[in-house]
Every structure is written in C-alpha cells, then in structure tokens.
Scaffold this motif. Structure first.
Motif, PDB file in Angstrom:
ATOM      1  N   ILE A   1      74.659  36.829  -6.177  1.00  0.00           N
ATOM      2  CA  ILE A   1      74.263  37.490  -4.992  1.00  0.00           C
ATOM      3  C   ILE A   1      73.384  36.397  -4.225  1.00  0.00           C
ATOM      4  CG2 ILE A   1      72.945  39.306  -3.846  1.00  0.00           C
ATOM      5  CD1 ILE A   1      73.599  41.070  -6.199  1.00  0.00           C
ATOM      6  N   ARG A   2      74.173  36.047  -2.836  1.00  0.00           N
ATOM      7  CA  ARG A   2      73.407  35.149  -2.198  1.00  0.00           C
ATOM      8  C   ARG A   2      73.119  35.634  -0.812  1.00  0.00           C
ATOM      9  NH1 ARG A   2      77.856  30.513  -2.312  1.00  0.00           N
ATOM     10  NH2 ARG A   2      77.929  30.296  -4.626  1.00  0.00           N
ATOM     11  N   ARG A   3      72.073  35.513  -0.149  1.00  0.00           N
ATOM     12  CA  ARG A   3      71.612  35.907   1.284  1.00  0.00           C
ATOM     13  C   ARG A   3      72.494  35.130   2.246  1.00  0.00           C
ATOM     14  NH1 ARG A   3      68.755  39.012   3.817  1.00  0.00           N
ATOM     15  NH2 ARG A   3      67.418  39.603   1.658  1.00  0.00           N
ATOM     16  N   THR A   4      73.149  35.540   3.317  1.00  0.00           N
ATOM     17  CA  THR A   4      74.165  34.939   3.885  1.00  0.00           C
ATOM     18  C   THR A   4      73.527  34.487   5.217  1.00  0.00           C
ATOM     19  OG1 THR A   4      74.825  37.183   4.886  1.00  0.00           O
ATOM     20  CG2 THR A   4      76.088  36.157   3.151  1.00  0.00           C
ATOM     21  N   GLY A   5      72.401  34.838   5.538  1.00  0.00           N
ATOM     22  CA  GLY A   5      71.462  34.464   7.022  1.00  0.00           C
ATOM     23  C   GLY A   5      70.433  35.023   7.343  1.00  0.00           C
TER      24      GLY A   5
ATOM     25  N   TYR B   1      83.960  63.109  -8.992  1.00  0.00           N
ATOM     26  CA  TYR B   1      82.965  63.135  -9.991  1.00  0.00           C
ATOM     27  C   TYR B   1      81.596  63.018  -9.063  1.00  0.00           C
ATOM     28  CZ  TYR B   1      86.927  62.199 -13.307  1.00  0.00           C
ATOM     29  OH  TYR B   1      87.696  62.157 -14.056  1.00  0.00           O
ATOM     30  N   GLY B   2      81.686  63.068  -7.973  1.00  0.00           N
ATOM     31  CA  GLY B   2      80.500  62.915  -6.872  1.00  0.00           C
ATOM     32  C   GLY B   2      80.461  61.681  -6.023  1.00  0.00           C
ATOM     33  N   SER B   3      79.382  60.959  -5.997  1.00  0.00           N
ATOM     34  CA  SER B   3      79.227  59.914  -5.093  1.00  0.00           C
ATOM     35  C   SER B   3      77.872  59.081  -5.646  1.00  0.00           C
ATOM     36  CB  SER B   3      79.220  60.191  -3.635  1.00  0.00           C
ATOM     37  OG  SER B   3      78.247  60.972  -3.537  1.00  0.00           O
ATOM     38  N   GLY B   4      77.645  57.890  -5.584  1.00  0.00           N
ATOM     39  CA  GLY B   4      76.516  57.159  -5.764  1.00  0.00           C
ATOM     40  C   GLY B   4      76.450  55.829  -5.273  1.00  0.00           C
ATOM     41  N   VAL B   5      75.363  55.291  -5.312  1.00  0.00           N
ATOM     42  CA  VAL B   5      74.962  53.911  -4.923  1.00  0.00           C
ATOM     43  C   VAL B   5      74.944  53.027  -6.079  1.00  0.00           C
ATOM     44  CG1 VAL B   5      73.535  52.531  -3.499  1.00  0.00           C
ATOM     45  CG2 VAL B   5      73.845  54.771  -2.816  1.00  0.00           C
ATOM     46  N   PHE B   6      75.306  51.989  -5.909  1.00  0.00           N
ATOM     47  CA  PHE B   6      75.421  50.740  -6.918  1.00  0.00           C
ATOM     48  C   PHE B   6      74.644  49.731  -6.282  1.00  0.00           C
ATOM     49  CE2 PHE B   6      78.577  53.991  -7.617  1.00  0.00           C
ATOM     50  CZ  PHE B   6      78.413  54.132  -9.157  1.00  0.00           C
ATOM     51  N   PRO B   7      73.940  48.823  -7.512  1.00  0.00           N
ATOM     52  CA  PRO B   7      73.443  47.432  -7.123  1.00  0.00           C
ATOM     53  C   PRO B   7      74.046  46.527  -6.472  1.00  0.00           C
ATOM     54  CG  PRO B   7      72.472  48.268  -9.212  1.00  0.00           C
ATOM     55  CD  PRO B   7      73.720  49.091  -8.607  1.00  0.00           C
ATOM     56  N   ILE B   8      75.362  46.230  -7.042  1.00  0.00           N
ATOM     57  CA  ILE B   8      76.265  45.166  -6.675  1.00  0.00           C
ATOM     58  C   ILE B   8      77.093  45.362  -5.679  1.00  0.00           C
ATOM     59  CG2 ILE B   8      78.334  43.561  -7.743  1.00  0.00           C
ATOM     60  CD1 ILE B   8      76.570  43.339 -10.327  1.00  0.00           C
ATOM     61  N   HIS B   9      77.705  46.723  -5.849  1.00  0.00           N
ATOM     62  CA  HIS B   9      78.737  47.053  -5.165  1.00  0.00           C
ATOM     63  C   HIS B   9      78.064  47.236  -3.409  1.00  0.00           C
ATOM     64  CE1 HIS B   9      80.701  50.304  -2.557  1.00  0.00           C
ATOM     65  NE2 HIS B   9      81.748  49.783  -3.116  1.00  0.00           N
TER      66      HIS B   9
ATOM     67  N   THR C   1      69.744  37.078   9.551  1.00  0.00           N
ATOM     68  CA  THR C   1      69.971  38.394  10.204  1.00  0.00           C
ATOM     69  C   THR C   1      71.131  39.489   9.248  1.00  0.00           C
ATOM     70  OG1 THR C   1      71.866  37.806  11.651  1.00  0.00           O
ATOM     71  CG2 THR C   1      69.423  37.962  12.515  1.00  0.00           C
ATOM     72  N   GLY C   2      71.612  38.492   8.439  1.00  0.00           N
ATOM     73  CA  GLY C   2      72.743  39.210   7.529  1.00  0.00           C
ATOM     74  C   GLY C   2      71.999  39.508   5.984  1.00  0.00           C
ATOM     75  N   GLY C   3      72.665  40.670   5.259  1.00  0.00           N
ATOM     76  CA  GLY C   3      71.987  41.036   4.036  1.00  0.00           C
ATOM     77  C   GLY C   3      72.749  39.910   2.984  1.00  0.00           C
ATOM     78  N   PRO C   4      72.485  40.293   1.746  1.00  0.00           N
ATOM     79  CA  PRO C   4      72.885  39.643   0.504  1.00  0.00           C
ATOM     80  C   PRO C   4      74.421  39.917   0.247  1.00  0.00           C
ATOM     81  CG  PRO C   4      71.588  41.310   0.065  1.00  0.00           C
ATOM     82  CD  PRO C   4      71.280  41.347   1.318  1.00  0.00           C
ATOM     83  N   ARG C   5      75.029  38.904  -0.082  1.00  0.00           N
ATOM     84  CA  ARG C   5      76.684  39.115  -0.428  1.00  0.00           C
ATOM     85  C   ARG C   5      76.992  38.656  -1.827  1.00  0.00           C
ATOM     86  NH1 ARG C   5      79.460  41.952   3.427  1.00  0.00           N
ATOM     87  NH2 ARG C   5      78.148  41.902   5.456  1.00  0.00           N
ATOM     88  N   VAL C   6      78.070  38.978  -2.234  1.00  0.00           N
ATOM     89  CA  VAL C   6      78.513  38.526  -3.723  1.00  0.00           C
ATOM     90  C   VAL C   6      79.506  37.344  -3.541  1.00  0.00           C
ATOM     91  CG1 VAL C   6      79.576  39.085  -5.777  1.00  0.00           C
ATOM     92  CG2 VAL C   6      78.060  40.866  -4.533  1.00  0.00           C
ATOM     93  N   PHE C   7      79.301  36.287  -4.054  1.00  0.00           N
ATOM     94  CA  PHE C   7      80.028  35.057  -4.130  1.00  0.00           C
ATOM     95  C   PHE C   7      80.498  34.786  -5.665  1.00  0.00           C
ATOM     96  CE2 PHE C   7      77.876  35.034  -0.199  1.00  0.00           C
ATOM     97  CZ  PHE C   7      79.034  34.369   0.570  1.00  0.00           C
ATOM     98  N   ALA C   8      81.515  34.079  -5.689  1.00  0.00           N
ATOM     99  CA  ALA C   8      82.232  33.440  -7.078  1.00  0.00           C
ATOM    100  C   ALA C   8      81.493  32.252  -7.104  1.00  0.00           C
ATOM    101  CB  ALA C   8      83.712  33.296  -7.147  1.00  0.00           C
ATOM    102  N   VAL C   9      80.957  31.918  -8.233  1.00  0.00           N
ATOM    103  CA  VAL C   9      80.290  30.571  -8.669  1.00  0.00           C
ATOM    104  C   VAL C   9      81.345  29.843  -9.583  1.00  0.00           C
ATOM    105  CG1 VAL C   9      78.019  31.612  -8.386  1.00  0.00           C
ATOM    106  CG2 VAL C   9      79.015  31.613 -10.452  1.00  0.00           C
ATOM    107  N   ALA C  10      82.514  30.548  -9.893  1.00  0.00           N
ATOM    108  CA  ALA C  10      83.410  29.848 -10.531  1.00  0.00           C
ATOM    109  C   ALA C  10      84.805  30.116 -10.159  1.00  0.00           C
ATOM    110  CB  ALA C  10      83.168  29.976 -12.230  1.00  0.00           C
TER     111      ALA C  10
END
Length: 364
Positions: free
Chosen positions: A12-16, A145-153, A18-27
C-alpha cells in the motif's frame, strides 16, 4: 492491519498529497494469483436497506478500538463524505440510536452528560457510518451474507479495465483478491467498482463520480475506439436480457427499442459468443466473462449443441477458479457454481454428433 493474509507481491502506497493510499504490485504477478484474503473491520448482516443504518450503529458500538481507528482513517474524497456527514437521515438515526439506549456508555454503563459528550459520541459514530457507507462491499451476490469494510479492499483503486477481482468467500470467511491478468511490478492493482462492464462511458462516469468521487481516466473512458466496443457490449447485453425475459418475441421489438431481436437459442448463442469476444479483446477477464460463458453453455444446450455446451461450462470453471480460488465448498452447497453446472450439463447431454455451426454477429 489484523485479519489479513496478503501476498508479499503487493504493498500500500500513498499516491499524492490529496490522494489516498493505493495498492501496487511490487513484483510481477501471474494471472490467478491470490493477492489477499482478509477478514472485515466491520460487518452488517443481510438486512433491508432501510434498516442498515440502525444495524450499523449497533455494530459500531461493538467495534474494537483498533478497528474503529482504522475505519476512521480510511481515505474518502471530501466531495462524497461531507454531504453524508450532514445528511439528516444519518445524523437523526445516530441520535435516535443513543437516545434509545438512554445515552449510556457501553464500557462503564454511566449515562453520558448532556452537551459536548453526547455531541462527540454522535459525531464519532456518524463519521464511522459515513466511512462504512462509502467503502463497504457486499458479501456475496446481492449482499447475501451482508456487507463489510476491509483494510486492503478499501484502499484499492478503480479501473473500468481492472486487473483484479474481489469476492467474499463464506467457506474461509475472507474477502479474496485475485489477479485477473498478469500484473507488472509497479502497476497499480485495480478492481471495477461498478461491477458492470456493459455500460457506456457516460453511464459509468455518473455512477463513479456520484458514489465514490472517482473520475476514471482508463482507456475505456478516454479512447473512442474502446468506447465503441463498450457500446456494442451494451447492445448485446440488452438483446440477451430481452430474450431471457421474453420481451424480444414482440415482432416490432427491434424497431421500438433499437436493439437487435434475439428470438431463438441459436441467435442467443451467437450474441453471447460475440460478447465473449468483445470481453476478451479488452482483457476483461472478470465475472462478466464467467457469466457469459455460462450463458453460452445454456444457449448451446438449448440449441442441441451438446459438446459446445460442455466446452463453455469447462471454460467457466477454469475462469471461476482463477477469480475466486478452489476453496469453494459454499458454491457446491448453494448449487450455483461452475462445478454444479458442469454436472448438470453432463446429465442432460447425450454427446451425440453436433450439427454444423458457424459464428455470426447479432443482427446479421
């Protein structure tokens, strides 16, 4: 972030500023790789939409401090969260929730004093409700099955040309994330927020901006040639939907709605196969392709082309395993997974020689 099984190939990296953190591939990541399997920070059971907020307030009261802090720190565009923070329905529901509890503190059981203490509690719960409403994902089809919030997603960006797919897995009680195509090191990992690729740019833009404050700049949203393909997908999807519900049997259907009339299983099969080609051409290897493989199999079966019906069923199974993995006992229990469909096709087919078949587009 607790409750996460994350592949070491993403970060997870911060993109700027004003932008929030995003997920990037490191390999470099191969198609079908499971990138994460995470438990939720918070969930709400499957309930009618009008009852979601009261249940959400109850869930927030029971939330561990670490989860509440992480939920509060999830980035959301101010253009989306500010209107919700001042939404009277949200604030009134929170106030009513604590009023019904007689303003008792859950930890001590003491009644909170009037004024600042109560306002602070309402403000905190309202903020957490807003974060949930913006970043939650349905658990299973239509929130079964309901709804939820996930850290990575909650930190994964959107693209109309996604390279990953997320799905709730009741068997392991995790939200899984799989690569739908090969991903290069340094590339951002993205999913499709809209979950519907058969829409025009304008349709997608409205939903993305109003619901998540997203202004997508992918090729599907900026290149006319790709937009033309999306429009064709929308036409085919409409034609198949009309066929499925019997609307296309009207002799004047095509003239009335400007959508090709599909009236036989053979025509439906040709339409579905064209949709498969369009999805593949754009590297859209997600659940839309999986569902279209199922449609091809069904229409081939209805057309008496039994070998083709089985071939498409097998293609669906292969793609399903790439998108959600193999720990899928829940699919067998619910009798709607690809394995169950293959069994059904085999039971209905006699494997006799097929009649000649040739491909053509809808409307030809």
């Amino acid at each position: 972030m607790s409750g996460i099984e994350a592949n070491a190939m993403i970060e997870i990296r911060r993109t700027g500023l004003t932008g929030g953190p995003r997920v990037f591939a490191v390999a470099n990541i191969r198609r079908g790789t499971r990138l994460a399997a995470e438990s939720p920070l918070i969930t709400v059971p499957p309930i009618p939409e009008n009852d979601e907020l009261p249940e959400l307030c109850k869930a927030i009261d029971k939330l561990p401090d670490a989860n509440a802090t992480e939920l509060a720190n999830i980035f959301c565009p101010s253009s989306i969260i500010e209107p919700l923070r001042t939404d009277l329905r949200v604030r009134n529901t929170v106030w009513a929730h604590y009023k019904a509890k007689k303003w008792k503190d859950d930890d001590s059981g003491h009644v909170l004093s009037q004024g600042p203490s109560r306002r602070k509690l309402v403000r905190r719960t309202t903020n957490l409700c807003v974060k949930f409403l913006v970043t939650s994902v349905q658990l299973g089809p239509s929130g079964k099955y309901g709804s939820g919030v996930f850290p990575i997603h909650s930190r994964i960006g959107h693209s109309c040309e996604p390279n990953a797919h997320n799905a709730w897995n009741p068997t392991i009680q995790r939200l899984t994330l799989h690569a739908t195509r090969d991903i290069r090191a340094g590339e951002e990992v993205c999913v499709d927020y809209t979950a519907n690729v058969c829409r025009t740019r304008r349709q997608r833009a409205f939903v993305l901006l109003s619901s998540w404050g997203v202004n997508c700049r992918c090729a599907a949203c900026t290149q006319p040639a790709v937009e033309k393909l999306r429009h064709r997908m929308l036409v085919i999807d409409g034609a198949l939907a009309a066929y499925a519900c019997g609307a296309s049997s009207d002799p004047k259907f095509a003239l009335k709605y400007g959508v090709p009339s599909v009236t036989t299983p053979a025509q439906a099969l040709r339409a579905a196969e064209e949709l498969v080609q369009l999805l593949r051409k754009q590297r859209l290897y997600g659940m839309e392709l999986c569902r279209t493989f199922r449609e091809c199999s069904k229409y081939a079966l209805d057309s008496g082309i039994f070998d083709k019906a089985l071939q498409y069923a097998q293609k669906e199974l292969e793609l399903e395993r790439l998108l959600i993995g193999t720990d899928t006992e829940y699919l067998r229990g619910d009798l709607y997974g690809a394995e169950c469909w293959i069994k059904s096709v085999r039971e209905r087919t006699s494997h006799r020689p097929n009649a000649g078949y040739s491909y053509c587009q809808v409307g030809e």
